[in-house]
Design a protein around this motif. Sequence first.
Motif, short mmCIF file in Angstrom:
data_model
loop_
_atom_site.label_atom_id
_atom_site.label_comp_id
_atom_site.label_asym_id
_atom_site.label_seq_id
_atom_site.Cartn_x
_atom_site.Cartn_y
_atom_site.Cartn_z
N PHE A 174 0.83 -1.20 0.00
CA PHE A 174 0.00 0.00 0.00
C PHE A 174 0.87 1.26 0.00
O PHE A 174 0.55 2.24 -0.67
CB PHE A 174 -0.92 0.01 1.22
N ALA A 175 1.95 1.22 0.75
CA ALA A 175 2.85 2.38 0.81
C ALA A 175 3.43 2.67 -0.58
O ALA A 175 3.53 3.83 -1.00
CB ALA A 175 3.96 2.14 1.81
N ALA A 176 3.80 1.62 -1.30
CA ALA A 176 4.33 1.82 -2.65
C ALA A 176 3.27 2.40 -3.58
O ALA A 176 3.56 3.30 -4.40
CB ALA A 176 4.85 0.49 -3.20
N LEU A 177 2.04 1.92 -3.47
CA LEU A 177 0.97 2.43 -4.32
C LEU A 177 0.65 3.90 -4.01
O LEU A 177 0.33 4.67 -4.92
CB LEU A 177 -0.29 1.59 -4.14
N LEU A 178 0.76 4.27 -2.75
CA LEU A 178 0.44 5.64 -2.34
C LEU A 178 1.66 6.55 -2.36
O LEU A 178 1.54 7.75 -2.10
CB LEU A 178 -0.16 5.62 -0.93
N ASP A 179 2.84 5.96 -2.63
CA ASP A 179 4.09 6.72 -2.67
C ASP A 179 4.39 7.42 -1.35
O ASP A 179 4.69 8.61 -1.29
CB ASP A 179 4.08 7.75 -3.81
N VAL A 180 4.26 6.65 -0.26
CA VAL A 180 4.61 7.15 1.07
C VAL A 180 5.53 6.13 1.73
O VAL A 180 5.63 4.98 1.28
CB VAL A 180 3.35 7.37 1.95
N ALA A 181 6.19 6.54 2.79
CA ALA A 181 7.04 5.62 3.54
C ALA A 181 6.16 4.62 4.29
O ALA A 181 5.11 5.01 4.83
CB ALA A 181 7.91 6.38 4.52
N PRO A 182 6.55 3.35 4.34
CA PRO A 182 5.72 2.36 5.05
C PRO A 182 5.40 2.76 6.49
O PRO A 182 4.29 2.50 6.97
CB PRO A 182 6.58 1.09 5.00
N ALA A 183 6.35 3.38 7.18
CA ALA A 183 6.13 3.75 8.57
C ALA A 183 5.01 4.77 8.74
O ALA A 183 4.48 4.94 9.84
CB ALA A 183 7.42 4.30 9.18
N GLU A 184 4.64 5.43 7.65
CA GLU A 184 3.55 6.43 7.72
C GLU A 184 2.18 5.79 7.71
O GLU A 184 1.18 6.45 7.99
CB GLU A 184 3.67 7.42 6.56
N LEU A 185 2.10 4.50 7.37
CA LEU A 185 0.80 3.84 7.24
C LEU A 185 0.50 2.96 8.45
O LEU A 185 1.32 2.16 8.88
CB LEU A 185 0.75 2.97 5.98
#
Length: 421
Positions: A174-185
Amino acid sequence: MKLTVVGGGSTYTPELVDGFARLRDTLPVEELVLVDPAADRLELVGGLARRIFARQDHPGRIVTTSDLDAAVEGADAVLLQLRVGGQAARLQDETWPLDCGCVGQETTGAGGLAKALRTVPVVLDIAERVRRANPRAWIIDFTNPVGIVTRALLQAGHRAVGLCNVAIGLQRKFAALLDVAPAELHLDHVGLNHLTWETGVRLHGPEGEDVLPRLLAGHADAIAADLRLPRALLDRLGVVPSYYLRYYYAHDEVVRELRTKPSRAAEVAAMEKELLALYADPALDEKPALLAKRGGAFYSEAAVDLAAALLTGSGSPYQVVNTRNAGTLPYLPDDAVIEVQAAVGPKGASPLPVTSLDPLCTGLMAHVTAYEDLALDAALRGGRDRVFKALLSHPLIGQYEYAEELTDRLVAHNREHLAWA
């Protein structure tokens, strides 16, 4: 700090060792003990583990042994990643249920029950020896079926938390799809082990903005393809099921597929042979790319995070774990083991509150929890009738003729591992 890995000769182990090496500031391991009865595999895996530590200048000591009591003596945490019966038993678990038109899989259905029956008595024996060696040690269970095994440990009074890599894998995707760092999710992840749904995907913690609607609106096709489920089903559910739900939502389709292709066990056995050949190379000092295909992706990150939280209070404050329900989901017994976000620290794991769920989810969870009650009873007390009742109760079986035949086949294929058979 001393950590012990039971099943240390597994081809998974270099993934775990790589995590310990990379994340040593999070979890400063002074001694890592790999214990396994398979001396030949242990020698290969242990050699690579030492080279991984050396490559990354990790000061910790790696010990290999087949002596379980020595391995757990003084351990602060013991990680369980064993497979009773090896890949040969897994191959059977994935094969004979198909003869009855049922899913052949190592963690659910009839194959999952067979694995639970073989595994629970062995794990409880190990846990008792851990308790004698150090009553304060934590047991981190990665051994499938994680929910049933963890429940057995908790009911016996052990300091145990179950761990699965499904949630961390989805978080990374999901982080890759949203282009955010995994720790943010932060995932609103709820269910039982291998029976979970993502009901929310939040930015910056459990109180953050829920971006699941945005995720589904922009990426439902990719998510559905990864789960091998129709996009239309995700649209109607409004949540993201784990890929294990395909066994329930597309049971007959999965059975047809499994009957026409090599089993996963056969694929893994071939892959393990190749991996062990790679591990034997004295020049190899990092986990090989092939290991990513073996399964257990991000296991090391999840394991380090959990161990750090339990042992030192560091690591992520909220983690997806398998732990006691204790009223979190009011439609399940308090002693059921659920897989949810929890606050994790030296006192253990406390589930976060869970918002209401669709009866489509809660009904299936209650059904599978009833099966797990009966499965654990069969694992602890044995007996053909208990095995039959567990199989009859499983939503992937549920017909007495199937349950009768599957009981006969399960017992026949597992006699050497069942003290009562």
